[in-house]
Scaffold this active site. Sequence first.
Site, PDB file in Angstrom:
ATOM      1  N   HIS A  44       0.836  -1.208   0.000  1.00 27.49           N
ATOM      2  CA  HIS A  44       0.000   0.000   0.000  1.00 27.49           C
ATOM      3  C   HIS A  44       0.876   1.266   0.000  1.00 27.49           C
ATOM      4  O   HIS A  44       0.694   2.168  -0.829  1.00 27.49           O
ATOM      5  CB  HIS A  44      -0.915  -0.022   1.228  1.00 27.49           C
ATOM      6  N   GLU A  45       1.821   1.309   0.921  1.00 30.07           N
ATOM      7  CA  GLU A  45       2.626   2.528   1.066  1.00 30.07           C
ATOM      8  C   GLU A  45       3.492   2.777  -0.169  1.00 30.07           C
ATOM      9  O   GLU A  45       3.686   3.920  -0.595  1.00 30.07           O
ATOM     10  CB  GLU A  45       3.498   2.458   2.319  1.00 30.07           C
ATOM     11  N   HIS A  65       1.797   4.738  -2.720  1.00 32.81           N
ATOM     12  CA  HIS A  65       1.907   6.197  -2.522  1.00 32.81           C
ATOM     13  C   HIS A  65       3.271   6.695  -3.006  1.00 32.81           C
ATOM     14  O   HIS A  65       3.373   7.741  -3.652  1.00 32.81           O
ATOM     15  CB  HIS A  65       1.770   6.546  -1.042  1.00 32.81           C
ATOM     16  N   HIS A  81      -5.306   7.429  -2.468  1.00 30.12           N
ATOM     17  CA  HIS A  81      -6.172   6.357  -1.979  1.00 30.12           C
ATOM     18  C   HIS A  81      -7.280   6.050  -2.982  1.00 30.12           C
ATOM     19  O   HIS A  81      -7.698   6.911  -3.747  1.00 30.12           O
ATOM     20  CB  HIS A  81      -6.784   6.751  -0.629  1.00 30.12           C
TER      21      HIS A  81
END
Lengths: 429, 87
Positions: free
Chosen positions: A125-126, A129, A135
């Site tokens: 997930h990170e 980014h 998101h």
Amino acid sequence: YSLSGSVWKKRTLTWSIQSFSQRSQLSQQIVRTLMSYALAVWAAESGLTFQEVNSQYQEPDIIIHFARAYHQDSYPFDGPGGTLAHAFFPGEHPISGDTHFDDEETWTFGSTDGEGIDLFAVAVHEFGHALGLGHSSAPNSIMRPFYQGPVGDPGTYHLSQDDRDGLQQLYGKISQTPNARPTRKPLAPPPQPPVMPPGSPSTPVPDRCEGNFDAVANIRGEIFFFKGPWFWRLQPSGQLVSPRPAGLHRFWEGLPTHVKVIQAAYARPLDGRIILFSGPQFWVFQERQLEGAARPLVEFGLPPGEEVDAVFSWPLNGKTYLIRGQKYWRYDEVAARPDPGYPRALSLWEGAPFAPDDVTVSNTGDTYFFKGTHFWRFVKGSVKSESDSPQPIGPKWLDCPVPNTDQVTSPPKTTSKTQSCDCHCELNQ
Amino acid sequence: AENPRAQDVSMGVEWLTRYGYLPPADPVHAQMQSLKKLQDAIKVMQRFAGLPETGQMDPITIATMHKPRCSLPDILGAAGLVRRRRR
């Protein structure tokens, strides 16, 4: 998916773990391997390469920290639960791409009892980014903001379609290279590349560096380059939104599917509407939504059945110019009618190419004619092309390499340039 | 639905602001969010969380706001936090 608005300009990114968890049961070796696998998930779908480096000798693009509470970046962690991690979007600042995990979480890997937080899932997930994704609200996306538990075996995990779409919007998709896979000993067999359905973002797209655009337009400060059923967007900063073009019909909602080419486009200064031309018709858009039906070009004063090569609004007089071949028409937006006495010869624009692919006005007010692989610049308010025109489009506009001298094609024929003359200037010309 | 406690509403508004669903507080003028704006923000939050989009600060919504998550705003731009890249 949503995009942060920033993207790495390079395709090989370096990473390093600068601090390991002080309280995790996971060994440093496992943590490194999990990070490597989490990055490989993104590499497998984009062709990006991630290279672990020794940060003593080189400043990595992505620095990974396990930290607690306040850790010098204005986003303090909050102990167990709550905030788990965060990462910084791509950019030029040293902290860009850096990824921080709250060391007060109980980080786990392969836990079957639901205890702790799965480090691999959060890392994937990170890193989304760190590559420029925001998101997502899509149900299966790893970029949903809430932790949703372990995602299974790192060796076989692959991104959802929503995540792939977002990533490939940023970096395109190229064939998988050996470097896209982790260099460490795998925990499980490496993932197989997914089979992409037809019409997916992996569909071959034109090369922006080859030029020959159908249309070029300045729409609210961004320059749009149209080619076939695709277009690229250049932000006011000069950075491409994505090197991969966007699909015409996925963006311009309501544009009939039979329209495969946009021949000209411009933003109407009076009301901000965006006008797309194809064949003897045009369509009016508010934002991305179509307003009404197709309309004939005769509304602009062109003969029935006539098409346009280029359309632009000239800030000097607020009029709209429509070019076809070696002639042009002029349209009065305020009066909402074509100016009388047209068409006239394109030779008004000295040094301009005949039948330009399109013409647009930059944010600084200069007028640019595009044709083939070249552009011609007319400084603000001038109808005489600059002496350094034409120049290749790619290097100046689209982050393309300067063409080799043997690749350079000769620019097309242009209107003649006057050297000096005893001119009589009519006010309305 | 039962009315949420004042503390929950207060926490919810702070949460929605932190993650970009509501504009940050104006430092000069005291402002009050309209009920419609607040409900719209809750609906968008519920979409991100995979909850029924009721627009109400219901117990499941409040509970979700306490769930572990990534600390970046969900709605970029409004919060204006993530673009700061100062060490």
